[in-house]
Enzyme design. Structure first.
Site, PDB file in Angstrom:
ATOM      1  N   HIS A  17      47.062  33.771  -2.599  1.00 13.76           N
ATOM      2  CA  HIS A  17      47.407  33.419  -3.985  1.00 13.76           C
ATOM      3  C   HIS A  17      46.247  32.640  -4.584  1.00 13.76           C
ATOM      4  O   HIS A  17      46.188  31.412  -4.503  1.00 13.76           O
ATOM      5  CB  HIS A  17      48.710  32.603  -3.990  1.00 13.76           C
ATOM      6  CG  HIS A  17      49.218  32.265  -5.356  1.00 13.76           C
ATOM      7  ND1 HIS A  17      50.539  31.915  -5.581  1.00 13.76           N
ATOM      8  CD2 HIS A  17      48.609  32.204  -6.567  1.00 13.76           C
ATOM      9  CE1 HIS A  17      50.708  31.659  -6.873  1.00 13.76           C
ATOM     10  NE2 HIS A  17      49.547  31.821  -7.487  1.00 13.76           N
ATOM     11  N   HIS A  19      43.775  33.064  -8.233  1.00 12.17           N
ATOM     12  CA  HIS A  19      43.405  33.806  -9.449  1.00 12.17           C
ATOM     13  C   HIS A  19      41.894  33.689  -9.582  1.00 12.17           C
ATOM     14  O   HIS A  19      41.383  32.560  -9.670  1.00 12.17           O
ATOM     15  CB  HIS A  19      44.081  33.200 -10.678  1.00 12.17           C
ATOM     16  CG  HIS A  19      45.580  33.179 -10.578  1.00 12.17           C
ATOM     17  ND1 HIS A  19      46.380  34.118 -11.172  1.00 12.17           N
ATOM     18  CD2 HIS A  19      46.423  32.328  -9.922  1.00 12.17           C
ATOM     19  CE1 HIS A  19      47.653  33.845 -10.908  1.00 12.17           C
ATOM     20  NE2 HIS A  19      47.701  32.764 -10.144  1.00 12.17           N
ATOM     21  N   HIS A 197      54.911  36.015  -9.649  1.00 11.34           N
ATOM     22  CA  HIS A 197      55.156  34.575  -9.754  1.00 11.34           C
ATOM     23  C   HIS A 197      56.624  34.419 -10.160  1.00 11.34           C
ATOM     24  O   HIS A 197      57.076  35.041 -11.141  1.00 11.34           O
ATOM     25  CB  HIS A 197      54.288  33.944 -10.833  1.00 11.34           C
ATOM     26  CG  HIS A 197      52.850  33.751 -10.448  1.00 11.34           C
ATOM     27  ND1 HIS A 197      52.054  34.752  -9.969  1.00 11.34           N
ATOM     28  CD2 HIS A 197      52.066  32.628 -10.478  1.00 11.34           C
ATOM     29  CE1 HIS A 197      50.845  34.271  -9.723  1.00 11.34           C
ATOM     30  NE2 HIS A 197      50.823  32.984 -10.022  1.00 11.34           N
ATOM     31  N   GLU A 200      58.346  29.046 -10.058  1.00 10.61           N
ATOM     32  CA  GLU A 200      57.337  27.973 -10.157  1.00 10.61           C
ATOM     33  C   GLU A 200      57.902  26.969 -11.174  1.00 10.61           C
ATOM     34  O   GLU A 200      58.267  25.862 -10.812  1.00 10.61           O
ATOM     35  CB  GLU A 200      55.988  28.551 -10.627  1.00 10.61           C
ATOM     36  CG  GLU A 200      54.894  27.497 -10.817  1.00 10.61           C
ATOM     37  CD  GLU A 200      53.613  28.071 -11.450  1.00 10.61           C
ATOM     38  OE1 GLU A 200      53.676  29.170 -12.031  1.00 10.61           O
ATOM     39  OE2 GLU A 200      52.561  27.395 -11.366  1.00 10.61           O
ATOM     40  N   ASP A 278      45.712  28.856  -5.611  1.00  9.64           N
ATOM     41  CA  ASP A 278      46.099  29.174  -6.996  1.00  9.64           C
ATOM     42  C   ASP A 278      44.884  29.192  -7.932  1.00  9.64           C
ATOM     43  O   ASP A 278      44.287  30.252  -8.146  1.00  9.64           O
ATOM     44  CB  ASP A 278      47.192  28.217  -7.487  1.00  9.64           C
ATOM     45  CG  ASP A 278      48.063  28.801  -8.598  1.00  9.64           C
ATOM     46  OD1 ASP A 278      47.893  29.981  -8.928  1.00  9.64           O
ATOM     47  OD2 ASP A 278      48.921  28.059  -9.131  1.00  9.64           O
ATOM     48  N   ASP A 279      44.520  28.054  -8.493  1.00  6.10           N
ATOM     49  CA  ASP A 279      43.382  27.959  -9.422  1.00  6.10           C
ATOM     50  C   ASP A 279      42.527  26.769  -8.996  1.00  6.10           C
ATOM     51  O   ASP A 279      42.529  25.713  -9.656  1.00  6.10           O
ATOM     52  CB  ASP A 279      43.904  27.757 -10.857  1.00  6.10           C
ATOM     53  CG  ASP A 279      44.813  28.901 -11.273  1.00  6.10           C
ATOM     54  OD1 ASP A 279      44.304  29.980 -11.570  1.00  6.10           O
ATOM     55  OD2 ASP A 279      46.050  28.702 -11.256  1.00  6.10           O
TER      56      ASP A 279
HETATM   57  N1  ADE Z   1      47.873  32.098 -13.928  1.00  7.12           N
HETATM   58  C1  ADE Z   1      46.971  31.362 -13.239  1.00  7.12           C
HETATM   59  N2  ADE Z   1      47.595  30.421 -12.531  1.00  7.12           N
HETATM   60  C2  ADE Z   1      48.913  30.549 -12.767  1.00  7.12           C
HETATM   61  C3  ADE Z   1      50.067  29.879 -12.321  1.00  7.12           C
HETATM   62  N3  ADE Z   1      50.015  28.840 -11.483  1.00  7.12           N
HETATM   63  N4  ADE Z   1      51.263  30.284 -12.788  1.00  7.12           N
HETATM   64  C4  ADE Z   1      51.353  31.299 -13.642  1.00  7.12           C
HETATM   65  N5  ADE Z   1      50.281  31.963 -14.089  1.00  7.12           N
HETATM   66  C5  ADE Z   1      49.082  31.610 -13.652  1.00  7.12           C
HETATM   67 ZN    ZN Z   2      49.297  31.608  -9.519  1.00  7.07          ZN
END
Ligand code: ADE
Ligand code: ZN
Length: 340
Positions: A17, A19, A197, A200, A278-279
């Site tokens: 996971h 992006h 997703h 969350e 994630d990011d």
């Molecule tokens: N796009 C990038 N990160 C995300 C996240 N944590 N939740 C939903 N969309 C995303």
């Molecule tokens: Zn994500």
């Protein structure tokens, strides 16, 4: 005595996971902005980093989509992807399943071919020079319509050979999975895997919809499943993987404190939880920091850390023999380490 950090770095891991647009470090963002003569609304790297103070998912997404505007040509996507792979390699990632958001780019006139002409050669280079295997997952933006998602899939089908699956991301609340049934059905009929997703920020009902209507192979995040004990039992029974992202959950205030995170409680109930970043450019840590922060906050043992890594291979879109080989390597790594 090996420190926990060293143990984590040496543990073979799959990242499931991440992006690619979320790996854009401020330094690269400024360099690309200069290259393309784009004005960023921040004076410098430090000021941009200070803006990474989020109150929820949407406050992050606003900055994340604005940042993606500096990605314009294939070289930019190549550089972005290779930089992530190098960083992941340093953290002991041996296999990465990477999300990208084509609509973020096609909506501003960047062709899908341009995006893929950057990402794919970088993935090939990462495999050749770093030994990281990969899968690429195309995500639909759920704040856009189902028709736009279908259009994005149709644009992508000529490139199907480089795609392992489709996903669903962006603003969760108010954008339930059932909106996207037709596009997921079409993608699965084309032989693509499906992930989404869910849970969350959205309610447990969105996780159930992703399972029953989108027929996903994994749930991204999924941490709000805990509000529905029967759902937790189902996830455990079905070994349905959750790709959990602890530092993301902290930064986006899904949890107030990492000590409150349910990663360990879900692990204890037999859910196939995995740890991911994630990011990472926005949330203050790549995968090893996520393992490490969760380890410290929740007091995870080395056996538990190894279970998380084993789960990452179980949940990966790898051939059964490759999963078994990596799980064997996790087991022998654990045997050779000092265990607590
Ligand atoms: N796009 C990038 N990160 C995300 C996240 N944590 N939740 C939903 N969309 C995303
Ligand atoms: Zn994500």
């Amino acid at each position: 005595m090996q420190t926990n950090k060293e143990f984590i770095l040496g543990l073979p891991k799959a990242e499931l996971h991440v992006h690619i647009e979320g790996t854009l470090e401020p330094e690269l963002a400024f360099r690309l902005a200069q290259k393309h003569r784009i004005a960023l609304p921040y004076q410098n790297v430090a000021e941009l980093r200070r803006a990474y103070d989020f109150s929820n998912l949407q406050s992050f997404l606003d900055i994340y989509y604005a940042g993606a505007a500096v990605l314009k040509d294939s070289d930019d996507f190549y550089e972005l992807t290779l930089a992530y792979l190098k960083r992941a390699h340093a953290d002991g990632v041996v296999h990465a399943e990477i999300f990208f958001d084509p609509q973020t780019h096609t909506e501003r006139g960047i062709a899908l071919q341009t995006v893929l002409d950057g990402i794919n050669p970088a993935l090939a280079e990462g495999e050749k020079s770093l030994g990281i295997t990969h899968r690429l997952i195309l995500c639909f933006l759920r704040h856009l319509s189902a028709a736009q998602a279908m259009q994005s899939l149709e644009q992508a089908l000529p490139f199907k050979d480089c795609l392992a699956g489709v996903g669903l991301d962006s603003s969760e609340a108010g954008h339930p999975p059932h909106t996207f049934v037709a596009v997921f059905e079409r993608a699965r009929a084309e032989g693509l895997h499906a992930v989404a997703h869910a849970g969350e920020e959205g309610p447990p009902a969105y996780i159930i919809e992703a399972l029953d209507l989108l027929h996903v192979d994994r749930i991204d995040h999924g941490v709000r499943c805990e509000e529905d004990p029967e759902l937790v039992r189902r996830l455990a029974r079905e070994r349905m993987p959750l790709t959990v992202c602890p530092l993301s959950n902290l930064k986006l205030r899904v949890v107030e404190r990492l000590q409150d995170h349910n990663l360990k409680r879900l692990l204890d109930q037999g859910v196939c939880v995995t740890v991911n970043s994630d990011d990472p450019a926005y949330f203050g840590g790549y995968i090893a920091e996520n393992y490490s922060a969760a380890q410290k906050a929740l007091g995870l043992t080395r056996r538990e850390l190894a279970t998380l890594a084993r789960n990452s291979f179980e949940a990966a879109f790898l051939a059964p023999a490759d999963k078994a080989a990596w799980i064997g390597k996790v087991d022998s790594y654990l045997r050779s380490a000092d265990t607590d």
